[in-house]
Design a protein around this motif. Structure first.
Motif, PDB file in Angstrom:
ATOM      1  N   ALA A  78       0.777  -1.107  -0.182  1.00 38.75           N
ATOM      2  CA  ALA A  78      -0.186   0.065   0.280  1.00 38.75           C
ATOM      3  C   ALA A  78       1.194   1.324   0.100  1.00 38.75           C
ATOM      4  CB  ALA A  78      -1.035  -0.302   1.438  1.00 38.75           C
ATOM      5  N   ASN A  79       0.334   2.211  -0.927  1.00 42.22           N
ATOM      6  CA  ASN A  79       1.433   3.626  -0.692  1.00 42.22           C
ATOM      7  C   ASN A  79       0.450   4.446  -2.059  1.00 42.22           C
ATOM      8  OD1 ASN A  79       2.703   3.643  -4.071  1.00 42.22           O
ATOM      9  ND2 ASN A  79       2.718   1.283  -3.013  1.00 42.22           N
ATOM     10  N   ILE A  80       1.201   5.600  -1.487  1.00 46.81           N
ATOM     11  CA  ILE A  80       0.072   6.952  -2.007  1.00 46.81           C
ATOM     12  C   ILE A  80       1.483   7.105  -2.682  1.00 46.81           C
ATOM     13  CG2 ILE A  80      -0.701   9.365  -1.662  1.00 46.81           C
ATOM     14  CD1 ILE A  80      -1.979   7.901   0.378  1.00 46.81           C
ATOM     15  N   LEU A  81       1.261   7.570  -4.627  1.00 42.73           N
ATOM     16  CA  LEU A  81       1.457   8.123  -4.795  1.00 42.73           C
ATOM     17  C   LEU A  81       1.082   9.580  -5.311  1.00 42.73           C
ATOM     18  CD1 LEU A  81       4.357   8.089  -7.502  1.00 42.73           C
ATOM     19  CD2 LEU A  81       2.272   8.202  -9.006  1.00 42.73           C
ATOM     20  N   ALA A  82       2.497  10.853  -5.197  1.00 42.76           N
ATOM     21  CA  ALA A  82       2.047  12.483  -5.854  1.00 42.76           C
ATOM     22  C   ALA A  82       2.374  12.980  -6.838  1.00 42.76           C
ATOM     23  CB  ALA A  82       1.755  13.170  -3.969  1.00 42.76           C
ATOM     24  N   ARG A  83       2.167  13.078  -7.619  1.00 42.69           N
ATOM     25  CA  ARG A  83       3.170  14.085  -8.684  1.00 42.69           C
ATOM     26  C   ARG A  83       2.851  15.200  -8.841  1.00 42.69           C
ATOM     27  NH1 ARG A  83       2.419  11.050 -14.002  1.00 42.69           N
ATOM     28  NH2 ARG A  83       3.140   9.034 -12.547  1.00 42.69           N
ATOM     29  N   VAL A 101       2.505   3.273   2.671  1.00 41.91           N
ATOM     30  CA  VAL A 101       1.480   3.222   3.434  1.00 41.91           C
ATOM     31  C   VAL A 101       0.973   1.855   4.127  1.00 41.91           C
ATOM     32  CG1 VAL A 101       0.530   5.931   3.379  1.00 41.91           C
ATOM     33  CG2 VAL A 101      -0.430   3.980   2.050  1.00 41.91           C
ATOM     34  N   GLU A 102       1.944   1.334   4.405  1.00 38.52           N
ATOM     35  CA  GLU A 102       1.717  -0.351   4.911  1.00 38.52           C
ATOM     36  C   GLU A 102       1.086  -0.450   6.090  1.00 38.52           C
ATOM     37  OE1 GLU A 102       1.491  -4.399   3.299  1.00 38.52           O
ATOM     38  OE2 GLU A 102       0.921  -2.777   2.160  1.00 38.52           O
ATOM     39  N   ASN A 103       0.660  -1.339   6.803  1.00 37.99           N
ATOM     40  CA  ASN A 103      -0.283  -0.911   7.635  1.00 37.99           C
ATOM     41  C   ASN A 103       0.030   0.503   8.769  1.00 37.99           C
ATOM     42  OD1 ASN A 103       0.303  -3.826   7.535  1.00 37.99           O
ATOM     43  ND2 ASN A 103       2.556  -3.686   8.192  1.00 37.99           N
ATOM     44  N   CYS A 104      -0.707   1.087   7.177  1.00 39.06           N
ATOM     45  CA  CYS A 104      -1.155   2.090   8.546  1.00 39.06           C
ATOM     46  C   CYS A 104      -3.075   2.573   8.972  1.00 39.06           C
ATOM     47  CB  CYS A 104      -1.195   3.808   7.847  1.00 39.06           C
ATOM     48  SG  CYS A 104       0.972   3.657   7.772  1.00 39.06           S
ATOM     49  N   THR A 105      -3.238   3.258   9.669  1.00 38.21           N
ATOM     50  CA  THR A 105      -4.687   3.202  10.081  1.00 38.21           C
ATOM     51  C   THR A 105      -5.147   4.304   9.259  1.00 38.21           C
ATOM     52  OG1 THR A 105      -4.189   5.488  11.610  1.00 38.21           O
ATOM     53  CG2 THR A 105      -4.893   2.132  12.182  1.00 38.21           C
ATOM     54  N   GLU A 106      -6.509   4.388   9.183  1.00 42.23           N
ATOM     55  CA  GLU A 106      -6.750   4.543   8.220  1.00 42.23           C
ATOM     56  C   GLU A 106      -6.752   7.387   9.239  1.00 42.23           C
ATOM     57  OE1 GLU A 106     -11.822   7.092   6.909  1.00 42.23           O
ATOM     58  OE2 GLU A 106     -10.917   5.606   8.723  1.00 42.23           O
ATOM     59  N   GLU A 107      -6.286   7.093   9.798  1.00 45.38           N
ATOM     60  CA  GLU A 107      -5.770   8.116  10.476  1.00 45.38           C
ATOM     61  C   GLU A 107      -4.339   8.864  10.259  1.00 45.38           C
ATOM     62  OE1 GLU A 107      -7.273   6.091  12.694  1.00 45.38           O
ATOM     63  OE2 GLU A 107      -8.978   7.094  12.705  1.00 45.38           O
TER      64      GLU A 107
END
Length: 135
Positions: A78-83, A101-107
């Motif tokens: 799980a990850n987030i990519l910003a361009r 964001v692997e194993n991160c909570t929603e917050e």
């Protein structure tokens, strides 16, 4: 007022607060794309899946023309990519930032998204293309 109406009212107030928060930030000034990459069934992607489920419609309503992309692939981290655009040289798609964001909570995912958006709105100088930089 019945409980159902109270819950609906609370949800509407939360939606308005989130909408105003993201509308006030210059989400499209230097930020060109947010891509959410996740596994549709792994436990490590649960926080990102929950964030998308709860916030994607609100974000898209507040920014209808902005490309929020959700990409699902089995077994992916799980990850987030910003361009971002590189405004100094007017390159449409210049710099990317990827946050795992692997194993991160929603917050925690929400905080990462806020940091990525803030990075674009506070940056008046061009972002450097250094992959070792962290947020």
């Amino acid at each position: 007022m019945c409980i159902r109406d109270r819950i609906a009212c609370k949800c509407l107030i939360n939606w308005i607060n989130i909408k105003e928060k993201y509308m006030k930030s210059a989400i499209t000034k230097n930020l060109r794309e947010l891509r959410f990459i996740l596994c549709h069934k792994s436990n490590g992607s649960k926080g990102l899946r929950t964030f998308i489920y709860n916030n994607y419609p609100k974000l898209k309503d507040a920014n209808p023309l902005f490309p929020f992309m959700v990409r699902e692939c089995e077994g992916v981290q799980a990850n987030i990519l910003a361009r971002y655009s590189n405004s100094a040289v007017n390159v449409g798609y210049g710099v990317e930032r990827r946050v795992v964001v692997e194993n991160c909570t929603e917050e925690e995912v929400n905080k990462v998204v806020e940091k990525l958006v803030d990075l674009a709105s506070k940056s008046e100088e061009p972002l450097k293309k250094d992959p070792s930089e962290t947020i």
